[in-house]
Write an enzyme that holds these catalytic residues in place. Structure first.
Site, PDB file in Angstrom:
ATOM      1  N   GLU A 103      -4.905  21.962  -1.500  1.00 58.69           N
ATOM      2  CA  GLU A 103      -4.280  21.241  -0.391  1.00 58.69           C
ATOM      3  C   GLU A 103      -2.991  21.878   0.103  1.00 58.69           C
ATOM      4  O   GLU A 103      -2.345  21.343   0.996  1.00 58.69           O
ATOM      5  CB  GLU A 103      -3.991  19.794  -0.816  1.00 58.69           C
ATOM      6  CG  GLU A 103      -5.219  18.998  -1.227  1.00 58.69           C
ATOM      7  CD  GLU A 103      -6.043  18.521  -0.045  1.00 58.69           C
ATOM      8  OE1 GLU A 103      -5.530  18.583   1.102  1.00 58.69           O
ATOM      9  OE2 GLU A 103      -7.191  18.081  -0.256  1.00 58.69           O
ATOM     10  N   TRP A 124     -12.917   8.210   4.983  1.00 62.88           N
ATOM     11  CA  TRP A 124     -13.672   8.744   3.843  1.00 62.88           C
ATOM     12  C   TRP A 124     -14.671   7.674   3.419  1.00 62.88           C
ATOM     13  O   TRP A 124     -14.284   6.594   2.979  1.00 62.88           O
ATOM     14  CB  TRP A 124     -12.731   9.084   2.687  1.00 62.88           C
ATOM     15  CG  TRP A 124     -13.453   9.580   1.471  1.00 62.88           C
ATOM     16  CD1 TRP A 124     -14.204  10.711   1.348  1.00 62.88           C
ATOM     17  CD2 TRP A 124     -13.459   8.960   0.175  1.00 62.88           C
ATOM     18  NE1 TRP A 124     -14.699  10.832   0.076  1.00 62.88           N
ATOM     19  CE2 TRP A 124     -14.255   9.770  -0.675  1.00 62.88           C
ATOM     20  CE3 TRP A 124     -12.875   7.809  -0.349  1.00 62.88           C
ATOM     21  CZ2 TRP A 124     -14.482   9.457  -2.017  1.00 62.88           C
ATOM     22  CZ3 TRP A 124     -13.101   7.497  -1.689  1.00 62.88           C
ATOM     23  CH2 TRP A 124     -13.891   8.314  -2.510  1.00 62.88           C
ATOM     24  N   GLY A 146     -17.597  13.890   2.270  1.00 62.98           N
ATOM     25  CA  GLY A 146     -17.681  12.469   2.570  1.00 62.98           C
ATOM     26  C   GLY A 146     -16.762  11.986   3.663  1.00 62.98           C
ATOM     27  O   GLY A 146     -16.613  10.773   3.857  1.00 62.98           O
ATOM     28  N   LYS A 147     -16.140  12.895   4.404  1.00 67.65           N
ATOM     29  CA  LYS A 147     -15.210  12.498   5.474  1.00 67.65           C
ATOM     30  C   LYS A 147     -15.951  12.365   6.803  1.00 67.65           C
ATOM     31  O   LYS A 147     -16.953  13.038   7.060  1.00 67.65           O
ATOM     32  CB  LYS A 147     -14.070  13.500   5.591  1.00 67.65           C
ATOM     33  CG  LYS A 147     -13.205  13.618   4.339  1.00 67.65           C
ATOM     34  CD  LYS A 147     -12.057  14.569   4.585  1.00 67.65           C
ATOM     35  CE  LYS A 147     -11.180  14.703   3.354  1.00 67.65           C
ATOM     36  NZ  LYS A 147     -11.828  15.441   2.261  1.00 67.65           N
ATOM     37  N   LEU A 183      -6.772   9.690  -5.243  1.00 70.00           N
ATOM     38  CA  LEU A 183      -5.417  10.208  -5.413  1.00 70.00           C
ATOM     39  C   LEU A 183      -4.745  10.415  -4.048  1.00 70.00           C
ATOM     40  O   LEU A 183      -3.572  10.084  -3.875  1.00 70.00           O
ATOM     41  CB  LEU A 183      -5.442  11.528  -6.180  1.00 70.00           C
ATOM     42  CG  LEU A 183      -5.786  11.458  -7.673  1.00 70.00           C
ATOM     43  CD1 LEU A 183      -5.795  12.856  -8.277  1.00 70.00           C
ATOM     44  CD2 LEU A 183      -4.799  10.574  -8.430  1.00 70.00           C
ATOM     45  N   ARG A 184      -5.503  10.948  -3.087  1.00 74.07           N
ATOM     46  CA  ARG A 184      -4.958  11.127  -1.748  1.00 74.07           C
ATOM     47  C   ARG A 184      -4.503   9.780  -1.170  1.00 74.07           C
ATOM     48  O   ARG A 184      -3.415   9.659  -0.599  1.00 74.07           O
ATOM     49  CB  ARG A 184      -6.009  11.758  -0.830  1.00 74.07           C
ATOM     50  CG  ARG A 184      -5.492  12.021   0.590  1.00 74.07           C
ATOM     51  CD  ARG A 184      -6.625  12.331   1.560  1.00 74.07           C
ATOM     52  NE  ARG A 184      -7.473  13.415   1.130  1.00 74.07           N
ATOM     53  CZ  ARG A 184      -7.211  14.701   1.314  1.00 74.07           C
ATOM     54  NH1 ARG A 184      -6.099  15.063   1.911  1.00 74.07           N
ATOM     55  NH2 ARG A 184      -8.062  15.619   0.900  1.00 74.07           N
ATOM     56  N   ASP A 210       3.265  -2.565 -10.342  1.00 76.83           N
ATOM     57  CA  ASP A 210       2.691  -3.744 -10.980  1.00 76.83           C
ATOM     58  C   ASP A 210       1.517  -3.359 -11.885  1.00 76.83           C
ATOM     59  O   ASP A 210       0.789  -2.415 -11.601  1.00 76.83           O
ATOM     60  CB  ASP A 210       2.198  -4.723  -9.913  1.00 76.83           C
ATOM     61  CG  ASP A 210       1.529  -5.948 -10.526  1.00 76.83           C
ATOM     62  OD1 ASP A 210       2.254  -6.750 -11.137  1.00 76.83           O
ATOM     63  OD2 ASP A 210       0.296  -6.064 -10.416  1.00 76.83           O
ATOM     64  N   GLU A 260       6.069  -2.117 -14.734  1.00 74.47           N
ATOM     65  CA  GLU A 260       5.823  -3.425 -15.354  1.00 74.47           C
ATOM     66  C   GLU A 260       4.825  -3.204 -16.493  1.00 74.47           C
ATOM     67  O   GLU A 260       3.618  -3.208 -16.313  1.00 74.47           O
ATOM     68  CB  GLU A 260       5.254  -4.414 -14.341  1.00 74.47           C
ATOM     69  CG  GLU A 260       5.158  -5.833 -14.892  1.00 74.47           C
ATOM     70  CD  GLU A 260       3.838  -6.519 -14.554  1.00 74.47           C
ATOM     71  OE1 GLU A 260       3.767  -7.742 -14.746  1.00 74.47           O
ATOM     72  OE2 GLU A 260       2.886  -5.855 -14.133  1.00 74.47           O
TER      73      GLU A 260
END
Length: 638
Positions: A32, A60, A89-90, A304-305, A326, A381
């Site tokens: 990337e 996506w 998959g985009k 992750l993106r 959280d 947390e």
């Protein structure tokens, strides 16, 4: 490499975790062009008006057979605007400007993604990258609104620098009013921010900002991750709130929920492309056993993106200064902490039951945030006590700045139910003192309805309760850790409890509000609790005990009910005995001298604002001051 590591048995685990992190970081560089570009994917995914007024739409949806865009702009034609299938998959759609050069999709117009599955289903979805969604009063499903205002809010004030001592005011915008309704961003800006500034807090933690279809979820069942909740107002009004807070020298943290997501399909991420996975693990691993929600697949490149870009979005677009993550315990372990106790044995934290995918995600998130934003604050947390959670990533840790000390409020409630005060040393942000009933209601209960007026004699329940409320807050402030967190309303002893409108309470807002009118009423004793909170924070701001080394506890006397400790240059003296006062009490200090009061002794809550001219005197061996009387209450001296 790991200077903090004293137990060599942990070295292989830390090296292994750091190695996984480095591998993922290297992949980002190779595939990337680095994490900076990767985490700005919000600039190209979702819906965007480009500089020439053309439109770009990108999604996506790896399991989709075909994808279309429909909405107000094309009369809700389901097939006229197909996306083109791209790699991995985009799906992408580009629309030129209209003949008058205006964009094809106007600001504030409705849109839907139409997903055709391989099984022949036609699904109507909201883009996962949608930046604004609203719910019509006649519907239970949210609508995707293209937000592109002609005059967007422009920030006027710089971000405050990260403070040495962190004093956090945790708040919920929707309950920040005495009225039985959902309060607004504007209400918070004009009516609550001045209170927070006056109280001496230098940071706000906003919960329930990320859009959530179910109000009673407290904001923890997120449906639209890039959308600020529209029930409080517009995105521009939230930007103004944060900007005004910055003008007051107050940082603003977002309560970010990346541990799970709502199961909603039509207005959530679940089954976005018709598959059971997409953003989540498929099968049982993708379902939380208790929360009835979906669990992210942190090993997925596109997940992750999505999540890392989400963090940058809230900072870059809105001006947030950091995050309270959280549900970190749920993320760290395959068992999600369900049915598992944590004793501190290292075997509980290092082994196959640790979810290394989510661990690496947290390491990546903290590394990227702290590399891009020097003053960014991250809080975890976590109730498990995971070692290395707050060590820097380069030392093999997760990289958080603070861990929320969830056990402290639980221990206070246990003590109020008949337990004892346990003195420990922690390095965390103490959690808000809330639960079922508020702290004040645990102490004074129904007497708060009839005996909080300063126009009538104080009964023993209110007298003792008000004193203990102050003492509990200060003991937590001084001994609890490296930061302090207060939930809104606790600063003035808010009565009753917190409960959001739901079927079980006939959709009532009675307990989903903060009664600031109580502290504004001069003849009620709530103002006394408020003033103490203000004085406590202002005193810490001057003397900085939260930034000092952990406290040295010199006295823990069970019979006398006395606790004495030093932190920084400040001596804290607490007398918890309900009836006994002590004359010429011996107090050991590290440095001989005269110690004047910083906060007055709380011999009576009605004297909270009085000036006390006596001084606590002691030599290095703890010789008592002549004639001094240690009444029930708290003394803070320097």
């Amino acid at each position: 490499m790991f200077p903090w590591l004293k137990h060599q048995v942990l070295l292989p685990f830390c090296l292994g975790r750091y190695g996984l992190f480095q591998k993922q970081l290297t992949l980002l560089e190779e595939a990337e062009g680095g994490f900076d570009q990767f985490t700005r994917s919000y600039e190209s995914f979702g819906a965007h008006r480009l500089s020439d007024n053309s439109m770009l739409f990108r999604e996506w949806a790896p399991a989709a057979e075909a994808v279309f865009l429909t909405g107000d702009f094309n009369g809700w034609d389901k097939f006229s605007h197909p996306y083109k299938k791209k790699q991995f998959g985009k799906w992408e759609l580009q629309l030129p400007p209209k003949e008058d050069n205006s964009p094809a999709v106007a600001h504030n117009s409705k849109l839907k993604v139409v997903v055709h599955t391989k099984g022949g289903e036609r699904l109507y979805r909201i883009s996962p990258w949608a930046t604004y969604v609203t719910k019509p009063s006649t519907s239970v499903i949210y609508d995707w609104i293209f937000w592109d205002p002609p005059h967007p809010y422009v920030r006027k004030h710089p971000r405050p620098r990260k403070p040495c001592s962190l004093r956090i005011y945790e708040a919920h915008v929707g309950i920040a009013s005495p009225e039985c309704k959902v309060a607004s961003y504007s209400n918070f800006t004009h009516n609550v921010l001045p209170r927070i500034k006056d109280l001496g807090y230098n940071c706000i933690q906003l919960m329930a900002i990320m859009e959530h279809a179910y109000y009673a979820s407290f904001g923890y069942q997120v449906t639209s991750f890039f959308s600020a909740s529209s029930r409080y107002g517009t995105p521009e009004e939230l930007k103004e709130l944060i900007d005004v807070a910055h003008s007051l020298g107050i940082m603003v943290l977002l309560d970010v929920v990346h541990s799970h997501a709502s199961k909603n399909t039509e207005d959530g991420l679940n089954h976005f492309d018709g598959s059971d996975s997409c953003f989540f693990h498929g099968g049982a691993r993708g379902e939380h056993p208790v929360w009835d929600s979906r669990l992210f697949n942190y090993s997925s490149w596109e997940v992750l993106r999505f999540l890392l870009s989400n963090l940058r979005w809230w900072i870059d677009e809105y001006g947030f200064d950091g995050f309270r993550f959280d549900g970190v315990t749920s993320m760290l372990y395959h068992h999600h902490g369900v049915g598992s106790g944590f004793s501190g044995n290292y075997a509980e934290y290092f082994g196959l039951h640790v979810d290394e995918d989510s661990l690496v995600y947290l390491m990546l998130a903290n590394h990227i945030l702290h590399m891009l934003y020097q003053d960014c604050i991250t809080i975890a947390e976590d109730v498990s006590g995971m070692p290395t959670l707050c060590r820097p990533v380069q030392e093999g840790g997760c990289g958080f700045d603070y861990r929320l000390a969830m056990a402290i409020p639980d221990k206070w409630i246990q003590a109020l139910k008949g337990g004892s005060i346990i003195i420990t040393h922690t390095t965390n942000v103490p959690c808000a003192l809330v639960g079922d009933k508020t702290l004040a209601f645990w102490l004074m209960d129904k007497d708060m309805y009839t005996n909080m007026s300063a126009l009538i004699p104080m009964n023993p329940v209110i007298d003792r309760g008000v004193q203990l409320h102050k003492m509990i807050r200060l003991l937590t402030h001084g001994l609890g850790g490296e930061g302090y967190l207060n939930f809104m309303g606790n600063e003035f002893g808010h009565p009753e409890w917190l409960d959001f409108p739901r079927v079980g309470n006939s959709e009532s807002y009675h307990y989903a509000r903060r009664q600031f009118n109580l502290v504004d009423t001069d003849h009620l004793r709530y103002w006394q609790l408020y003033v103490f909170d203000r004085d406590m924070n202002r005193t810490e701001a001057k003397y900085g005990w939260l930034a000092a080394a952990p406290a040295y506890v010199s006295t823990k006397h069970e019979g006398d009910k006395v606790i004495i400790f030093e932190r920084g240059d400040v001596v804290f003296v607490f007398n918890f005995h309900p009836t006994n006062s002590y004359s010429s009490y011996r107090v050991a200090v590290g440095t001989p001298g005269k110690y004047p009061y910083l906060l007055p002794p709380l011999t009576s809550p009605d004297h909270v604002c009085s000036t006390h001219t006596n001084a606590l005197m002691a030599d290095g061996l703890g010789e008592p001051a002549a004639g001094g009387i240690l009444h029930s209450g708290v003394y803070v001296c320097i």
